[in-house]
Design an enzyme around this catalytic site. Structure first.
Site, PDB file in Angstrom:
ATOM      1  N   HIS A   1      41.012   3.847  31.385  1.00  0.00           N
ATOM      2  CA  HIS A   1      39.369   3.981  31.730  1.00  0.00           C
ATOM      3  C   HIS A   1      39.084   3.543  33.012  1.00  0.00           C
ATOM      4  CE1 HIS A   1      37.898   4.356  27.449  1.00  0.00           C
ATOM      5  NE2 HIS A   1      39.152   3.688  27.227  1.00  0.00           N
TER       6      HIS A   1
ATOM      7  N   LYS B   1      22.878   0.573  33.939  1.00  0.00           N
ATOM      8  CA  LYS B   1      24.376   0.481  33.832  1.00  0.00           C
ATOM      9  C   LYS B   1      24.818  -0.803  34.250  1.00  0.00           C
ATOM     10  CE  LYS B   1      24.807   4.274  36.502  1.00  0.00           C
ATOM     11  NZ  LYS B   1      25.697   5.355  35.812  1.00  0.00           N
ATOM     12  N   ARG B   2      26.024  -1.586  33.889  1.00  0.00           N
ATOM     13  CA  ARG B   2      26.271  -2.698  34.385  1.00  0.00           C
ATOM     14  C   ARG B   2      26.222  -2.793  35.934  1.00  0.00           C
ATOM     15  NH1 ARG B   2      28.788  -6.445  30.731  1.00  0.00           N
ATOM     16  NH2 ARG B   2      29.475  -7.400  32.682  1.00  0.00           N
TER      17      ARG B   2
ATOM     18  N   LYS C   1      29.429   1.050  41.548  1.00  0.00           N
ATOM     19  CA  LYS C   1      28.285   1.949  41.129  1.00  0.00           C
ATOM     20  C   LYS C   1      26.988   2.048  41.850  1.00  0.00           C
ATOM     21  CE  LYS C   1      29.373   0.524  36.288  1.00  0.00           C
ATOM     22  NZ  LYS C   1      29.906   1.656  35.521  1.00  0.00           N
TER      23      LYS C   1
HETATM   24  C1  26M Z   1      39.257  -7.148  31.338  1.00  0.00           C
HETATM   25  C2  26M Z   1      39.636  -8.541  31.375  1.00  0.00           C
HETATM   26  C3  26M Z   1      39.030  -9.704  30.859  1.00  0.00           C
HETATM   27  C4  26M Z   1      37.933  -9.289  30.271  1.00  0.00           C
HETATM   28  C5  26M Z   1      37.389  -7.982  30.293  1.00  0.00           C
HETATM   29  C6  26M Z   1      37.956  -6.815  30.836  1.00  0.00           C
HETATM   30  C7  26M Z   1      37.469  -5.613  30.766  1.00  0.00           C
HETATM   31  C8  26M Z   1      36.179  -5.385  29.872  1.00  0.00           C
HETATM   32  C9  26M Z   1      36.031  -4.043  29.858  1.00  0.00           C
HETATM   33  C10 26M Z   1      37.920  -4.594  31.509  1.00  0.00           C
HETATM   34  C11 26M Z   1      37.308  -3.337  31.448  1.00  0.00           C
HETATM   35  C12 26M Z   1      36.259  -3.185  30.622  1.00  0.00           C
HETATM   36  O1  26M Z   1      35.478  -1.919  30.521  1.00  0.00           O
HETATM   37  C13 26M Z   1      35.902  -0.917  31.361  1.00  0.00           C
HETATM   38  C14 26M Z   1      34.917   0.136  31.274  1.00  0.00           C
HETATM   39  O2  26M Z   1      33.934   0.034  30.555  1.00  0.00           O
HETATM   40  N1  26M Z   1      35.091   1.357  31.807  1.00  0.00           N
HETATM   41  C15 26M Z   1      34.349   2.575  31.683  1.00  0.00           C
HETATM   42  O3  26M Z   1      34.868   3.403  30.544  1.00  0.00           O
HETATM   43  C16 26M Z   1      33.803   4.141  30.194  1.00  0.00           C
HETATM   44  C17 26M Z   1      34.345   4.747  28.819  1.00  0.00           C
HETATM   45  O4  26M Z   1      35.687   5.683  29.453  1.00  0.00           O
HETATM   46  C18 26M Z   1      33.934   5.257  31.352  1.00  0.00           C
HETATM   47  O5  26M Z   1      32.710   6.147  31.089  1.00  0.00           O
HETATM   48  C19 26M Z   1      33.271   4.417  32.691  1.00  0.00           C
HETATM   49  O6  26M Z   1      33.301   5.174  33.817  1.00  0.00           O
HETATM   50  C20 26M Z   1      34.442   3.254  32.757  1.00  0.00           C
HETATM   51  O7  26M Z   1      33.708   2.381  33.919  1.00  0.00           O
END
Ligand code: 26M
Length: 820
Positions: A363, A556-557, A562
């Protein structure tokens, strides 16, 4: 006579009312005359929950009996939002409930609002998992989700004096949607050591011994499909000290305190969701969460498989496991361990089963988000797993060496172990080596991972292993539920609500884009949705906004990539431009409301500064009488799924403006267009495919392309970097103190001016401003604007998560729906 308290499957208003009254009087032990909105919510949920149980049991029986291949979706995040409205619509009894509640003296909207969001996720990745569960059930796939039952979901955001303050999100007080399964438990081992022994036949076997045990308890959440009896299961694990409430030995020997401390330490594992989005910080508790959840889920999956008495070789024919990012990568190692250490299979036989079982979805390409764990930490927590990781790596590197005998550097580059100080386990590489398919989430993103971060692996495995599945969203929640009036209007032109199951049917709308009456009805609905959001803005911020103004939304976050900073700099530029005009000129301008929302990770200082700047600009602009309705700047507190359901239907234009090549897909872009809003965006993620579908004339694209980003960054660092002149004026205004203490925003300006402008804010600024002028001009022609919106919606069929699930099923999982 004694009667079993059987769930009753009501099917109309009267049946529903009876069930509500029964639950108020018995389950909740209250009088119907003393029933407030919370009690009405509770009883309504219990009534619908009872209905779901029947379908849920039947679905599980059917899946067990038919014994066809199942999908397991492993995700550390499921951003579900509210369940009641969704359950009512999926079961098809929302109207009955509405009338029933009305007779009991309640408005259904007020009852729905009582529910606390299930917010077990950060952002896009967690919401995608939730949309996928909806589609899996709707399409009748035998599928389970596996996750963690966090006691605290993503924090609640409060804005105090313009700053984000985090408040814990305790959401489990009353949750009718989960079923504790105190009989479904798994003992999970941590720490300890490995014992090697040699058997009579000379084979050595390893066993993992000692350490400590934490118990995993299952909680099940029913996942109803839309207009189908299929009701799947989401299993969430909760951690508990093993051996009941206390360690009795310690308790009896008088060591009460440490017995309680042990219990608390065990419960800590599932206590809280890590609030980072796209950032990896290498905390031990996070690794514990990952192993705890992965080990419990795999034990459960293997236990279910063993009941079928099939041979191990059939495992991948019966089971597909999808890894949502690298967070569950230890599942690969855990399955290999179970097969060789516990079940006694040969390494190669086991490894073949493992690799044919797993698929891995990437992702992100952001380097700071790629998961790595220090070897020492893995050794300490999971000693046997580290050995297996080393063996996986050894065998993998041996095949690479054979295939690329002349390339000495490739072994260092692709090794699962990074030879750094300290050594690190590269989880993405482990996930690739242990899976049969790897996918990105939009075409550009999948191209980028093949060409950059996973390039060597494409060389090694060939390009067939790497594929794309462009993300999608469920039209049930994101159109029918969030925007019921638009859904009804669309149904009048598309031959009913069939489009909710086959979103390509939206194309029937296109020929009505020029129809005056249809346009008027469409515009009326958008206006009503804006009035609703305006009321929410008034209630939560005190600011009055004009619903006739153009609503420009970025929710969004908060993240530098972003580029909310680009947006707010653009807003300041607009403000300065308006201020420089004569009152006559000003009267000719289009009114705008700039709406921001989103959470910053608690430790992400720059993101918090961006929130502060937005609020500071709002405090000045919103109180400037010269400006009045021409410009308002709003920061909406605590953006979450249920707020998104109010915001998406009310947007005229939304912003998806990440630096090209950084946003893997984005999914809110799809939600906004599906709700009849247009978007301004960069050539990034799914924006590119949205453009392909809706046509270039129905989207506002701007900015540099992904292919040019590297050179531009290089030029910033090694050439001379001159800031866009209009942007420089914005900076000078901030530095004059117009928006409060300029020192507060020094780092944001410095990042662009003096630290290489990594996210290309200055490079894209001019193009961004120009494109907003095009937006203004287009919005002035309301007839054409509405036509663009209708045409776009008509062409959005591709972006349903049903299409994604069918692609995963066909290309990656090899599973078929279980037709009811
Ligand atoms: C990692 C380590 C420790 C704690 C949290 C994390 C972590 C949590 C969520 C790392 C990444 C996380 O999410 C990434 C994310 O949300 N990516 C998004 O995924 C979406 C679905 O595919 C895409 O549409 C977005 O573009 C992408 O940023």
């Amino acid at each position: 006579a004694w009667q079993r308290n059987q769930p009753r499957s009501f099917s109309d208003k009267n049946g529903f009312e009876q069930e509500v009254v029964r639950h108020v009087e018995t389950t909740l032990a209250r009088s119907v005359f003393n029933c407030d909105e919370i009690a009405a919510y509770s009883a309504t949920s219990l009534a619908f929950r009872d209905r779901l149980i029947t379908d849920w049991n039947k679905t599980q029986q059917r899946q067990t009996y038919r014994d066809t291949k199942r999908v397991y979706y492993l995700s550390l995040e499921f951003l579900m939002g509210r369940a009641l409205d969704n359950a009512m619509l999926n079961v098809g009894l929302k109207d009955a409930a509405k009338d029933g509640l009305q007779e009991l003296g309640f408005r259904i909207e007020d009852v729905i609002k009582q529910e606390h969001d299930a917010a077990l996720g950060n952002g896009g990745l967690g919401r995608l998992a939730a949309c996928f569960l909806d589609s899996l059930a709707t399409l009748n796939f035998p599928a389970w989700g596996y996750g963690l039952r966090y006691r605290y979901g993503i924090f609640k955001q409060e804005i105090i004096d313009g700053y984000q303050v985090e408040v814990p999100d305790y959401w489990l007080d009353f949750n009718p949607w989960e079923f504790p399964r105190h009989d479904v438990t798994v003992d999970i081992q941590f720490f300890g050591h490995v014992n090697k022994s040699t058997k009579a036949d000379g084979k050595t076997i390893s066993s993992w011994e000692g350490g400590e045990i934490v118990q995993a308890v299952a909680y099940d959440v029913p996942i109803p499909g839309y207009a189908t009896p299929t009701t799947n299961n989401l299993r969430l694990w909760s951690s508990k000290a093993s051996g009941g409430e206390f360690d009795f030995q310690k308790f009896n020997s008088g060591d009460y305190e440490s017995s309680v401390a042990d219990q608390q330490r065990a419960e800590t594992i599932s206590a809280v969701l890590y609030p980072n989005d796209n950032l990896e910080r290498g905390k031990e508790l996070r690794l514990k969460q990952q192993y705890f959840w992965v080990a419990a889920s795999l034990y459960d999956i293997v236990r279910r498989f063993k009941k079928s008495k099939r041979s191990w070789k059939e495992f991948p024919d019966q089971i597909a496991i999808q890894l949502n990012d690298t967070h569950p990568t230890l599942a690969i190692v855990e399955l290999q361990r179970i097969l060789i250490d516990v079940e006694g299979l040969e390494w190669d036989v086991a490894w073949n089963i493992v690799t044919n079982t797993f698929g891995y979805t990437n992702h992100t390409v952001l380097p700071e988000a790629l998961e790595k764990w220090p070897v020492g930490l893995v050794q300490h927590l999971l000693p046997r797993h580290l050995q297996i990781i080393y063996d996986i790596n050894l065998f993998f590197l041996q095949t690479v060496e054979k295939a690329f005998p002349k390339d000495r550097d490739i072994l260092r580059r692709v090794s699962i172990i990074e030879e750094s100080q300290p050594k690190m386990v590269r989880m993405a590489y482990l996930a690739i080596v242990g899976s049969h398919k790897v996918n990105g989430v939009a075409e550009l993103h999948s191209d980028l991972i093949r060409a950059t971060i996973f390039k060597d692996f494409v060389e090694i495995y060939g390009s067939d292993k790497f594929t794309n599945v462009t993300n999608g969203i469920t039209p049930r929640r994101w159109l029918h539920q969030a925007n019921p009036r638009l859904s009804e209007l669309i149904a009048t032109k598309c031959g009913g609500h069939g489009f909710l199951k086959d979103l390509t049917l939206l194309n029937k709308l296109e020929k009505h884009a020029g129809d005056k009456d249809f346009r008027r009805e469409w515009a009326e609905i958008k206006y009503a949705n804006k009035v609703r959001l305006a009321k929410h803005i008034k209630d939560t911020t005190g600011v009055t906004v004009n619903p006739a103004a153009l609503f420009d939304v970025q929710v969004k976050r908060i993240h530098e990539y972003k580029r909310q900073q680009l947006n707010i700099f653009g807003v300041i530029h607009r403000y300065l431009t308006l201020k420089a005009m004569t009152p006559e000129e000003r009267k000719k301008q289009l009114a705008r409301v700039s709406i921001f929302g989103g959470k910053a990770a608690p430790g992400y200082w720059m993101a918090k500064q961006i929130i502060h700047l937005v609020n500071s600009v709002g405090a000045v602009v919103n109180n400037d009488e010269e400006i009045g309705d021409l410009l308002k700047v709003i920061f909406l507190e605590d953006y979450n799924v249920s707020k998104a359901e109010i915001i998406c239907p009310a947007s005229d234009i939304s912003e998806h403006i990440s630096t090209a090549g950084t946003e893997a897909s984005g999914t809110s872009n799809m939600k906004f267009v599906l709700n009849g809003g247009l978007i301004i965006g960069t050539c990034d993620g799914a924006n590119i495919e949205i453009t392909r579908e809706v046509g270039e004339s129905n989207i506002f694209l701007f900015g540099n392309l992904a292919e040019d980003v590297e050179d531009l960054r290089h030029a910033h660092t090694y050439g001379s970097h001159s800031i866009d002149a209009d942007l420089e004026k914005v900076f000078l205004e901030i530095e004059k103190g117009t928006f409060g203490t300029p020192h507060d925003f020094g780092a944001m300006i410095g990042a662009v001016r003096s630290h290489g402008d990594y996210y290309l804010v200055s490079d894209d600024f001019h193009s961004y401003i120009e494109t907003h002028h095009l937006v203004d001009a287009a919005y002035r022609n309301q007839d054409e604007w509405i036509a663009k919106c209708i045409t776009s919606v008509a062409r959005m069929g591709f972006f349903t998560s049903d299409r994604c699930i069918n692609e995963y099923a066909e290309e990656i999982w090899n599973v078929e729906p279980l037709v009811v």
